[in-house]
Design a protein around this motif. Structure first.
Motif, short mmCIF file in Angstrom:
data_model
loop_
_atom_site.label_atom_id
_atom_site.label_comp_id
_atom_site.label_asym_id
_atom_site.label_seq_id
_atom_site.Cartn_x
_atom_site.Cartn_y
_atom_site.Cartn_z
N VAL A 19 0.84 -1.20 0.00
CA VAL A 19 0.00 0.00 0.00
C VAL A 19 0.88 1.25 0.00
CG1 VAL A 19 -1.65 1.36 1.34
CG2 VAL A 19 -2.02 -1.10 1.06
N LEU A 20 1.93 1.26 0.82
CA LEU A 20 2.81 2.42 0.87
C LEU A 20 3.50 2.66 -0.48
CD1 LEU A 20 4.35 1.94 4.42
CD2 LEU A 20 2.79 3.77 3.68
N GLU A 21 3.96 1.59 -1.10
CA GLU A 21 4.62 1.73 -2.40
C GLU A 21 3.63 2.17 -3.48
OE1 GLU A 21 6.75 -1.96 -2.87
OE2 GLU A 21 8.25 -1.35 -1.39
N ALA A 22 2.41 1.65 -3.42
CA ALA A 22 1.38 2.09 -4.37
C ALA A 22 1.03 3.56 -4.14
CB ALA A 22 0.13 1.21 -4.22
N ALA A 23 0.96 3.97 -2.89
CA ALA A 23 0.66 5.37 -2.58
C ALA A 23 1.78 6.28 -3.09
CB ALA A 23 0.45 5.55 -1.08
N GLU A 24 3.02 5.86 -2.91
CA GLU A 24 4.15 6.64 -3.44
C GLU A 24 3.96 6.86 -4.94
OE1 GLU A 24 7.85 4.66 -2.63
OE2 GLU A 24 8.01 5.55 -0.65
N LEU A 25 3.69 5.79 -5.65
CA LEU A 25 3.54 5.87 -7.11
C LEU A 25 2.34 6.74 -7.49
CD1 LEU A 25 4.64 4.86 -9.81
CD2 LEU A 25 3.14 2.88 -9.58
N ALA A 26 1.22 6.54 -6.83
CA ALA A 26 0.02 7.31 -7.14
C ALA A 26 0.22 8.79 -6.85
CB ALA A 26 -1.17 6.78 -6.34
N TRP A 73 17.34 5.76 3.60
CA TRP A 73 18.39 5.18 4.45
C TRP A 73 18.79 3.79 3.93
CZ3 TRP A 73 21.48 7.15 8.08
CH2 TRP A 73 21.13 8.37 8.63
N GLU A 74 17.81 2.97 3.59
CA GLU A 74 18.10 1.63 3.06
C GLU A 74 18.95 1.71 1.80
OE1 GLU A 74 14.46 -0.52 2.29
OE2 GLU A 74 13.73 -0.20 4.33
N GLU A 75 18.60 2.63 0.92
CA GLU A 75 19.32 2.77 -0.34
C GLU A 75 20.77 3.20 -0.11
OE1 GLU A 75 18.22 2.00 -3.51
OE2 GLU A 75 16.48 1.18 -2.48
N VAL A 76 20.98 4.16 0.78
CA VAL A 76 22.35 4.60 1.06
C VAL A 76 23.14 3.46 1.69
CG1 VAL A 76 23.77 6.18 2.44
CG2 VAL A 76 21.80 7.05 1.16
N ARG A 77 22.56 2.80 2.67
CA ARG A 77 23.27 1.67 3.32
C ARG A 77 23.61 0.57 2.33
NH1 ARG A 77 19.16 2.33 7.73
NH2 ARG A 77 20.21 3.58 9.31
N ALA A 78 22.74 0.34 1.37
CA ALA A 78 23.00 -0.69 0.36
C ALA A 78 24.19 -0.32 -0.53
CB ALA A 78 21.76 -0.91 -0.51
N HIS A 79 24.55 0.96 -0.58
CA HIS A 79 25.66 1.40 -1.42
C HIS A 79 26.95 1.64 -0.64
CE1 HIS A 79 22.35 1.91 -4.21
NE2 HIS A 79 23.27 1.80 -5.14
N VAL A 80 26.92 1.36 0.66
CA VAL A 80 28.13 1.44 1.47
C VAL A 80 28.92 0.15 1.27
CG1 VAL A 80 29.01 1.49 3.84
CG2 VAL A 80 27.12 3.00 3.18
N ARG A 96 27.36 7.30 -4.09
CA ARG A 96 26.98 6.23 -5.04
C ARG A 96 25.46 6.17 -5.20
NH1 ARG A 96 30.78 3.09 -1.70
NH2 ARG A 96 32.81 3.27 -2.71
N ALA A 97 24.75 6.19 -4.09
CA ALA A 97 23.29 6.09 -4.15
C ALA A 97 22.67 7.29 -4.84
CB ALA A 97 22.72 5.94 -2.73
N TYR A 104 15.50 3.99 -7.04
CA TYR A 104 14.46 4.55 -6.16
C TYR A 104 14.75 6.03 -5.86
CZ TYR A 104 11.55 5.45 -2.10
OH TYR A 104 10.64 6.00 -1.23
N LEU A 105 15.97 6.34 -5.41
CA LEU A 105 16.28 7.72 -5.07
C LEU A 105 16.23 8.62 -6.30
CD1 LEU A 105 19.19 7.29 -2.49
CD2 LEU A 105 16.79 7.88 -2.04
N THR A 106 16.68 8.12 -7.43
CA THR A 106 16.63 8.91 -8.65
C THR A 106 15.19 9.30 -8.97
OG1 THR A 106 18.63 7.85 -9.49
CG2 THR A 106 17.23 8.94 -11.11
N ARG A 107 14.27 8.36 -8.80
CA ARG A 107 12.86 8.64 -9.07
C ARG A 107 12.28 9.60 -8.04
NH1 ARG A 107 10.29 4.12 -7.71
NH2 ARG A 107 8.80 5.07 -6.33
N VAL A 108 12.56 9.36 -6.78
CA VAL A 108 11.99 10.17 -5.70
C VAL A 108 12.48 11.61 -5.75
CG1 VAL A 108 12.05 10.47 -3.18
CG2 VAL A 108 11.51 8.25 -4.15
N PHE A 109 13.77 11.81 -6.08
CA PHE A 109 14.35 13.14 -6.06
C PHE A 109 14.26 13.88 -7.38
CE2 PHE A 109 16.08 11.68 -2.11
CZ PHE A 109 16.25 12.82 -1.35
N SER A 110 13.66 13.27 -8.38
CA SER A 110 13.54 13.98 -9.66
C SER A 110 12.60 15.17 -9.46
CB SER A 110 13.00 13.05 -10.75
OG SER A 110 11.62 12.86 -10.61
#
Length: 192
Positions: A19-26, A73-80, A96-97, A104-110
């Protein structure tokens, strides 16, 4: 907890995340016009199922904000790179992230992404407390990374500027690659 109880908890968590991911997209696609019914359909649940997890639209928006902060936070940690045992490890993961490593971050911060959409939803009150806590946490993570504080700030905000310019005519892939390389080089400090 018995196996059936554990499975029920996992199902609830999966549904909540869907639901949270769908809400983000919507919200990203439609902004304030996104309806709860549309969000529920995107998540593959009924509207009453959505309302079971989030009683009001305001609660859903607040939880989307919290979820997106957690995902960052998850995305940054995944790139450490855990093998990098020297100052700047966290900052390098951030670079890197934020410079193309995280879809995900590229989409969110566009410029037309989720952060812009959330700013139009009138969710300022529940997000202010979260933003203050999140800002403190990011600042503490950078402060503990072992880089000179001014350098860490320059690197951090340069990476954020690059992510906002990505996928625009103002920043070519070659320029992004060069900037990323320069930012990563700035994270290397001589050890005394």
């Amino acid at each position: 907890m018995t196996p059936p109880e554990r499975e029920l908890v996992r199902d609830r968590e999966r549904t909540r995340r869907a639901v949270l991911e769908a809400a983000e997209l919507a919200f990203e696609q439609k902004g304030a016009k996104a309806s709860l019914a549309e969000i529920a359909a995107l998540a593959g649940v009924s509207k009453s199922g959505l309302m079971h997890h989030f009683r009001t639209r305001e609660e859903l928006i607040a939880q989307v904000i919290k979820h997106s902060v957690s995902r960052a936070w998850e995305e940054v940690r995944a790139h450490v790179d855990l093998a990098e045992n020297r100052p700047g490890k966290f900052t390098r993961g951030y670079v890197r992230a934020f410079t193309g490593g995280s879809e995900y971050l590229t989409r969110v911060f566009s410029p037309s992404g989720l952060l812009t959409a959330l700013g139009t939803l009138g969710a300022a009150e529940p997000s202010e407390v979260l933003q203050q806590a999140d800002a403190r946490a990011w600042n503490e993570a950078f402060d503990a990374d072992g880089l000179p504080p001014g350098r860490a700030l320059v690197i951090r905000y340069a990476a954020e500027g690059l992510i906002a310019a990505m996928n625009s005519p103002y920043l070519t892939p070659e320029q992004l690659a060069r900037a990323r390389e320069e930012l990563l080089a700035l994270t290397e400090v001589e050890q005394l």
